[in-house]
Design a protein around this motif. Structure first.
Motif, short mmCIF file in Angstrom:
data_model
loop_
_atom_site.label_atom_id
_atom_site.label_comp_id
_atom_site.label_asym_id
_atom_site.label_seq_id
_atom_site.Cartn_x
_atom_site.Cartn_y
_atom_site.Cartn_z
N VAL A 399 0.92 -1.08 0.30
CA VAL A 399 0.17 0.68 0.13
C VAL A 399 1.20 1.55 -0.05
O VAL A 399 0.56 1.98 -0.30
N LYS A 400 2.62 0.63 0.01
CA LYS A 400 3.67 2.05 0.02
C LYS A 400 4.09 1.75 -0.95
O LYS A 400 4.92 0.64 -0.45
N PRO A 401 5.38 1.64 -1.35
CA PRO A 401 4.60 3.07 -2.81
C PRO A 401 3.16 3.18 -2.90
O PRO A 401 2.87 1.59 -3.32
N ALA A 402 2.61 3.92 -3.70
CA ALA A 402 1.15 3.45 -4.55
C ALA A 402 1.22 3.39 -5.62
O ALA A 402 1.90 4.28 -6.42
N ASN A 403 0.09 2.41 -5.73
CA ASN A 403 0.53 1.90 -7.39
C ASN A 403 -1.27 2.04 -7.50
O ASN A 403 -1.68 0.63 -6.91
N PRO A 404 -1.62 1.97 -8.73
CA PRO A 404 -3.06 1.76 -8.98
C PRO A 404 -3.44 0.32 -8.83
O PRO A 404 -4.54 0.10 -8.34
N ASP A 405 -2.65 -0.11 -9.50
CA ASP A 405 -3.15 -2.19 -9.55
C ASP A 405 -2.71 -3.05 -8.28
O ASP A 405 -3.64 -3.48 -8.18
N ALA A 406 -1.49 -2.29 -7.75
CA ALA A 406 -1.77 -2.73 -6.36
C ALA A 406 -3.32 -3.38 -5.09
O ALA A 406 -3.69 -3.73 -4.65
N PHE A 407 -3.81 -1.63 -5.70
CA PHE A 407 -5.11 -0.73 -5.03
C PHE A 407 -5.96 -1.94 -5.47
O PHE A 407 -6.57 -2.13 -4.87
N ALA A 408 -6.10 -1.68 -6.81
CA ALA A 408 -7.02 -2.19 -7.67
C ALA A 408 -7.41 -3.98 -7.01
O ALA A 408 -8.30 -4.44 -6.89
N ALA A 409 -5.97 -4.50 -6.77
CA ALA A 409 -6.46 -6.34 -6.47
C ALA A 409 -6.19 -6.28 -5.41
O ALA A 409 -7.19 -7.22 -4.74
N LEU A 410 -6.23 -5.61 -4.36
CA LEU A 410 -6.36 -5.89 -2.91
C LEU A 410 -7.83 -5.48 -2.80
O LEU A 410 -8.85 -5.70 -1.84
N ALA A 411 -8.50 -4.84 -3.95
CA ALA A 411 -9.87 -3.72 -3.88
C ALA A 411 -10.49 -5.70 -3.88
O ALA A 411 -11.71 -5.44 -3.12
#
Length: 607
Positions: A399-411
């Motif tokens: 969740v740090k560093p911020a990455n849109p694909d990482a957040f999308a996967a977690l969501a």
């Protein structure tokens, strides 16, 4: 101009062109008869003009596009059915239309033939015209024009699907569908032409098709098989033809999936073939998995992802992503088969290794293992729950560093909507609390990313993650630990609470958001108004202003979700009404309104 006068002018102009082929068509005049006008044309005028156009077309010495466009418009209404098409004089020459080298003529004739798909009796008429069906099939496979090929594909699929389900047994004991199926699959010339056109062994024998052009035909056949998959294409139809092309026990599907493509010499067609396997598996038919597995195609498609060290480096460059897509489709479509497979542990290890080997710098620069991330989010969530002396690849998604694909996967993982199955929703709930236990700064980092205008995509993705948890579809865990020796299992409710050092845990996403630590971090952030443009830039607005507004609008959407879920959760309880009212007031202020005071106050409230 009044409609009768317009139609009279069009009629006279077409007669002039027919009598004097050197005279140019008045494109603007013909364009006046548009889709809206044609709905009001009397049937007598429609028939007159269509007959006139049919007369004119064979003698036209210029670009026929205006004429074919007008034919399409005049024949557009549903009331103008295939029976009416057959009354056009002189009769529509479908075969000549399909063999024409002009795409506009091809498309016009295809639009007329497509009307046969609306009625079984009309489909039977088409099936009785062997030369028309043969020309249609050849046009679909051989035309260099992609628009024509796509329309021909749609017409053939439409005819077949509309004629499906009329199961009859042929004299040779083969299950047939309707007449159009029998025309394509039981007519020796037509059936044989499909094999001949698509086989590389016949290069130079079926017209002027080169090897490259044949690979285009192969891709078109693979694409259509996904739409018409049924018993007739899975089973042998004319063994003598099939055996000529290497198929000893099977039909068109066996030819296309196993024998047609020389994948060892053409990595791009091999990629297309694996994509076909993935899409075929994605139909969810149990036959698809059986077919792919029994013919060794399942293991071959997986090998480029699971055993990269054994593959040619050039092939791997192209096929790793396709193999990952196939694996992802398998995991999400047949999760129970995966959980009982000895490959499950190997797949989990490969995913874990790939994510673990990605550094923070790579995540920050967007150089992420996107194929591996795709596999990870497709795994049954129970596989992500850490086992004894083992971690979870979920905890390696930063969740740090911020990455849109990482957040999308977690969501995707934490929301719990995968397949809608209770065990998936229960596993998503368990993973959320294990994530909170493993990364204590989780929400602080997500909110920091959501508040960073300079990284718009990451901010929007972080907001989507917050929304995914608010609306999470969770189910309760079992009361007792499950029996059995399966390596992947859900923890009991008590076991999870013990791991999280809690007496009990929230049951839903909204309850989790309204509990610490999210209550003191996420809720105040959502209630707080966005930064003004002036605070972010000195002089000029441009892209920064746009980013500020887009993020503010997305944030307001998530706040609206919070209000909706909070209102349903609180219900009629008096102790929650003040909180609901505060959130509602902020929602009413809009994306750019509000004050920070309310956010801080709500963040300290307890139900």
């Amino acid at each position: 101009m009044a409609l009768p006068a317009l139609l009279g002018q069009v009629h006279s102009h077409l007669e002039e062109v027919r009598n004097d082929p050197s005279k140019s068509l008045n494109d603007k005049l013909l364009e006046h008869v548009d889709r809206q006008v044609t709905e009001t044309i009397e049937e007598s005028w429609r028939d007159t003009l269509l007959n006139q156009l049919s007369n004119l077309l064979p003698t036209l010495q210029q670009d026929p596009t205006p004429v074919t466009n007008l034919i399409n418009v005049l024949a557009l209404p549903a009331t103008y059915d295939f029976t009416r098409v057959l009354t056009i004089q002189p009769p529509v020459d479908f075969t000549a239309g399909f063999t024409s080298s002009l795409p506009s003529i091809n498309l016009a004739v295809l639009s007329l033939l497509e009307k046969a798909t609306y009625r079984k009796s009309d489909i039977d008429i088409v099936a009785g015209k062997a030369d028309v069906v043969a020309a249609l099939v050849k046009l679909w496979l051989c035309t260099p024009d992609t628009a024509v090929a796509g329309r021909a594909h749609d017409v053939i699929v439409g005819l077949l699907l509309a004629n499906e389900g009329e199961h009859t047994m042929s004299d040779s004991g083969i299950m047939d569908e309707g007449l159009i199926w029998r025309r394509i699959l039981r007519d020796r010339d037509i059936y044989g032409s499909i094999f001949s056109i698509c086989s590389l062994n016949t290069a130079g024998q079926e017209g002027p098709l080169s090897k490259r052009e044949k690979t285009v035909s192969q891709a078109r056949l693979l694409d259509m098989l996904l739409k018409i998959d049924s018993s007739p294409v899975r089973t042998s139809q004319i063994p003598e033809i099939e055996q000529q092309f290497g198929v000893n026990n099977g039909g068109l599907l066996h030819f296309a999936a196993i024998h047609m493509v020389e994948y060892q010499d053409d990595v791009l067609m091999h990629m297309t073939l694996i994509e076909f396997y993935a899409n075929y598996l994605g139909t969810s038919h149990t036959y698809a998995l059986h077919f792919l597995r029994s013919n060794g195609l399942h293991d071959r498609a997986l090998a480029y992802y699971l055993e990269p060290e054994k593959q040619d480096s050039l092939d791997l460059t192209y096929l790793y992503g396709s193999s990952a897509k196939y694996l992802s489709t398998y995991c999400s479509t047949f999760p129970q088969d995966l959980l009982s497979s000895p490959l499950a542990g190997h797949i989990l290890s490969r995913v874990t290794q790939a994510v673990e080997n990605t550094s923070s710098i790579q995540w920050a620069q967007g150089k992420i293992p996107k194929h591996d991330l795709r596999v990870l989010v497709s795994l049954p969530r129970v596989m992500l729950i850490p086992r004894t002396q083992a971690s979870s690849p979920l905890f390696l998604i930063p969740v740090k560093p911020a990455n849109p694909d990482a957040f999308a996967a977690l969501a995707h993982i934490l929301h719990g909507s995968h397949g809608g199955k209770p065990e998936e929703r229960a596993a998503a709930r368990a993973l959320y609390f294990l994530e909170m236990e493993n990364i204590s700064t989780f929400w602080g980092r997500v909110v920091a990313a959501a508040d960073t205008v300079a990284l718009k995509e990451s901010a929007l993705s972080a907001l989507s993650l917050i929304g995914a948890v608010i609306t999470a579809k969770w189910s309760p865990l079992p009361d007792t630990e499950p029996s059995g020796s399966t390596p992947f299992r859900l923890p009991s409710e008590g076991e999870l609470a013990s791991k999280c050092n809690a007496a009990s845990l929230p049951k839903s996403g909204i309850e989790a958001i309204m509990s610490q630590p999210a209550l003191g971090i996420v809720v105040p952030y959502l209630m707080r108004p966005p930064e003004s443009f002036g605070n972010l830039v000195s002089g000029g607005r441009g892209d920064v202003e746009s980013a500020v507004y887009q993020i503010a609008a997305a944030k307001h959407d998530v706040l609206t979700l919070l209000h909706m879920k909070l209102k349903a959760w609180v219900g009629t309880r008096a102790e929650g009404q003040e909180m609901v009212a505060a959130v509602e007031r902020r929602v009413m202020q809009g994306a750019m309104g509000g004050t920070g005071e309310v956010g801080g106050r709500v963040g300290t409230m307890e139900l």
